[in-house]
Design a protein around this motif. Sequence first.
Motif, PDB file in Angstrom:
ATOM      1  N   LEU A 111      36.238  30.873  34.376  1.00  0.00           N
ATOM      2  CA  LEU A 111      37.012  30.029  35.284  1.00  0.00           C
ATOM      3  C   LEU A 111      38.088  29.258  34.516  1.00  0.00           C
ATOM      4  CD1 LEU A 111      37.317  28.983  38.204  1.00  0.00           C
ATOM      5  CD2 LEU A 111      35.816  27.100  37.540  1.00  0.00           C
ATOM      6  N   LEU A 112      37.714  28.687  33.390  1.00  0.00           N
ATOM      7  CA  LEU A 112      38.684  27.962  32.562  1.00  0.00           C
ATOM      8  C   LEU A 112      39.799  28.891  32.087  1.00  0.00           C
ATOM      9  CD1 LEU A 112      36.124  25.853  30.546  1.00  0.00           C
ATOM     10  CD2 LEU A 112      37.761  24.969  32.210  1.00  0.00           C
ATOM     11  N   SER A 114      40.783  31.623  33.593  1.00  0.00           N
ATOM     12  CA  SER A 114      41.606  32.046  34.732  1.00  0.00           C
ATOM     13  C   SER A 114      42.698  31.020  35.032  1.00  0.00           C
ATOM     14  CB  SER A 114      40.736  32.273  35.968  1.00  0.00           C
ATOM     15  OG  SER A 114      40.253  31.048  36.485  1.00  0.00           O
ATOM     16  N   TYR A 115      42.427  29.752  34.783  1.00  0.00           N
ATOM     17  CA  TYR A 115      43.425  28.706  34.995  1.00  0.00           C
ATOM     18  C   TYR A 115      44.381  28.556  33.819  1.00  0.00           C
ATOM     19  CZ  TYR A 115      41.181  26.793  39.192  1.00  0.00           C
ATOM     20  OH  TYR A 115      40.686  26.604  40.451  1.00  0.00           O
ATOM     21  N   SER A 116      43.950  28.858  32.616  1.00  0.00           N
ATOM     22  CA  SER A 116      44.760  28.511  31.448  1.00  0.00           C
ATOM     23  C   SER A 116      45.303  29.689  30.647  1.00  0.00           C
ATOM     24  CB  SER A 116      43.945  27.611  30.513  1.00  0.00           C
ATOM     25  OG  SER A 116      42.797  28.292  30.081  1.00  0.00           O
ATOM     26  N   ARG A 117      44.871  30.898  30.914  1.00  0.00           N
ATOM     27  CA  ARG A 117      45.332  32.056  30.130  1.00  0.00           C
ATOM     28  C   ARG A 117      46.044  33.059  31.023  1.00  0.00           C
ATOM     29  NH1 ARG A 117      44.008  28.803  26.674  1.00  0.00           N
ATOM     30  NH2 ARG A 117      42.176  28.972  25.367  1.00  0.00           N
ATOM     31  N   LYS A 118      47.325  33.249  30.770  1.00  0.00           N
ATOM     32  CA  LYS A 118      48.070  34.262  31.526  1.00  0.00           C
ATOM     33  C   LYS A 118      47.506  35.634  31.191  1.00  0.00           C
ATOM     34  CE  LYS A 118      52.363  31.889  32.139  1.00  0.00           C
ATOM     35  NZ  LYS A 118      53.787  31.982  32.211  1.00  0.00           N
ATOM     36  N   GLY A 119      47.365  36.456  32.197  1.00  0.00           N
ATOM     37  CA  GLY A 119      46.883  37.806  31.982  1.00  0.00           C
ATOM     38  C   GLY A 119      45.368  37.935  31.964  1.00  0.00           C
ATOM     39  N   PHE A 120      44.646  36.833  32.184  1.00  0.00           N
ATOM     40  CA  PHE A 120      43.191  36.937  32.249  1.00  0.00           C
ATOM     41  C   PHE A 120      42.842  37.798  33.459  1.00  0.00           C
ATOM     42  CE2 PHE A 120      38.841  35.397  33.115  1.00  0.00           C
ATOM     43  CZ  PHE A 120      38.291  35.643  31.864  1.00  0.00           C
ATOM     44  N   SER A 123      41.020  36.032  38.669  1.00  0.00           N
ATOM     45  CA  SER A 123      41.598  34.797  39.190  1.00  0.00           C
ATOM     46  C   SER A 123      40.464  33.798  39.396  1.00  0.00           C
ATOM     47  CB  SER A 123      42.322  35.059  40.507  1.00  0.00           C
ATOM     48  OG  SER A 123      41.379  35.413  41.506  1.00  0.00           O
ATOM     49  N   ALA A 124      40.819  32.542  39.638  1.00  0.00           N
ATOM     50  CA  ALA A 124      39.800  31.504  39.814  1.00  0.00           C
ATOM     51  C   ALA A 124      38.890  31.809  41.005  1.00  0.00           C
ATOM     52  CB  ALA A 124      40.465  30.145  39.980  1.00  0.00           C
ATOM     53  N   TRP A 125      39.471  32.224  42.130  1.00  0.00           N
ATOM     54  CA  TRP A 125      38.631  32.495  43.294  1.00  0.00           C
ATOM     55  C   TRP A 125      37.733  33.703  43.054  1.00  0.00           C
ATOM     56  CZ3 TRP A 125      38.647  37.017  45.971  1.00  0.00           C
ATOM     57  CH2 TRP A 125      39.754  37.859  45.842  1.00  0.00           C
ATOM     58  N   GLU A 126      38.198  34.691  42.266  1.00  0.00           N
ATOM     59  CA  GLU A 126      37.338  35.841  41.949  1.00  0.00           C
ATOM     60  C   GLU A 126      36.137  35.409  41.107  1.00  0.00           C
ATOM     61  OE1 GLU A 126      39.872  39.882  41.548  1.00  0.00           O
ATOM     62  OE2 GLU A 126      40.499  38.264  40.194  1.00  0.00           O
ATOM     63  N   VAL A 127      36.368  34.533  40.135  1.00  0.00           N
ATOM     64  CA  VAL A 127      35.268  34.053  39.290  1.00  0.00           C
ATOM     65  C   VAL A 127      34.227  33.347  40.146  1.00  0.00           C
ATOM     66  CG1 VAL A 127      34.634  32.473  37.418  1.00  0.00           C
ATOM     67  CG2 VAL A 127      36.700  33.862  37.217  1.00  0.00           C
ATOM     68  N   LYS A 128      34.685  32.468  41.029  1.00  0.00           N
ATOM     69  CA  LYS A 128      33.761  31.723  41.888  1.00  0.00           C
ATOM     70  C   LYS A 128      32.987  32.667  42.814  1.00  0.00           C
ATOM     71  CE  LYS A 128      36.600  27.559  41.866  1.00  0.00           C
ATOM     72  NZ  LYS A 128      37.343  26.583  42.667  1.00  0.00           N
ATOM     73  N   ARG A 147      30.000  41.237  32.169  1.00  0.00           N
ATOM     74  CA  ARG A 147      31.415  41.494  32.487  1.00  0.00           C
ATOM     75  C   ARG A 147      32.283  40.287  32.131  1.00  0.00           C
ATOM     76  NH1 ARG A 147      29.512  43.779  38.032  1.00  0.00           N
ATOM     77  NH2 ARG A 147      29.067  45.938  37.454  1.00  0.00           N
ATOM     78  N   PHE A 148      31.813  39.098  32.507  1.00  0.00           N
ATOM     79  CA  PHE A 148      32.572  37.897  32.159  1.00  0.00           C
ATOM     80  C   PHE A 148      32.624  37.717  30.646  1.00  0.00           C
ATOM     81  CE2 PHE A 148      31.649  35.687  36.458  1.00  0.00           C
ATOM     82  CZ  PHE A 148      32.872  36.105  36.975  1.00  0.00           C
ATOM     83  N   ALA A 149      31.521  37.976  29.959  1.00  0.00           N
ATOM     84  CA  ALA A 149      31.486  37.833  28.497  1.00  0.00           C
ATOM     85  C   ALA A 149      32.501  38.770  27.840  1.00  0.00           C
ATOM     86  CB  ALA A 149      30.078  38.079  27.967  1.00  0.00           C
ATOM     87  N   ALA A 150      32.569  40.008  28.331  1.00  0.00           N
ATOM     88  CA  ALA A 150      33.523  40.973  27.771  1.00  0.00           C
ATOM     89  C   ALA A 150      34.965  40.507  28.005  1.00  0.00           C
ATOM     90  CB  ALA A 150      33.299  42.339  28.387  1.00  0.00           C
ATOM     91  N   ALA A 151      35.253  39.997  29.198  1.00  0.00           N
ATOM     92  CA  ALA A 151      36.594  39.501  29.491  1.00  0.00           C
ATOM     93  C   ALA A 151      36.920  38.269  28.638  1.00  0.00           C
ATOM     94  CB  ALA A 151      36.718  39.154  30.977  1.00  0.00           C
TER      95      ALA A 151
END
Length: 156
Positions: A111-112, A114-120, A123-128, A147-151
């Motif tokens: 989530l952090l 998605s808000y602070s890194r371009k190209g992550f 998106s924030a709503w997808e993470v939630k 999946r989140f760990a890999a990203a």
Amino acid sequence: MEGYRLVCKLCFLLLACLGFAVAVDRDPATSETRGFGFVYTRNRGRCTPQYWSSRTEAWPKMVPQRSSVSKIFGSQVMDRYRSELTLLEATERNDESDVLSRLLKQSTAALLNSYSRKGFPYSAWEVKTLLIQALVSEEAAARQSDRFAAANRACN
């Protein structure tokens, strides 16, 4: 003199072997290659939960460190986590054996990012949304956490 040259050559060869030989380990679950051994140093990256918990960089204004997990991710998470648990505490957790704790830790970092890194990639709503969907079972939580760990590891 000849013995001295031989010792110098052997020392050079030994140093070259230590400097260039790094064993490689391939994790088939994530198809990630990691080095280990004498030359390898652990890379924490700029997107991992460890990085965010270190407070090296300011958190995005949309997600204050002291916000509760339930406030940011929604009331559905209150059944699984303490209601007063903060996002900062979620990134600092060390109970990696618990699948749901690992999911929350990686989701918070995602989530952090998605808000602070371009190209992550999320998106924030997808993470939630993906966090809430993953709470249906431990298997789903483990898959989504991976999946989140890999990203998070792949992000700069």
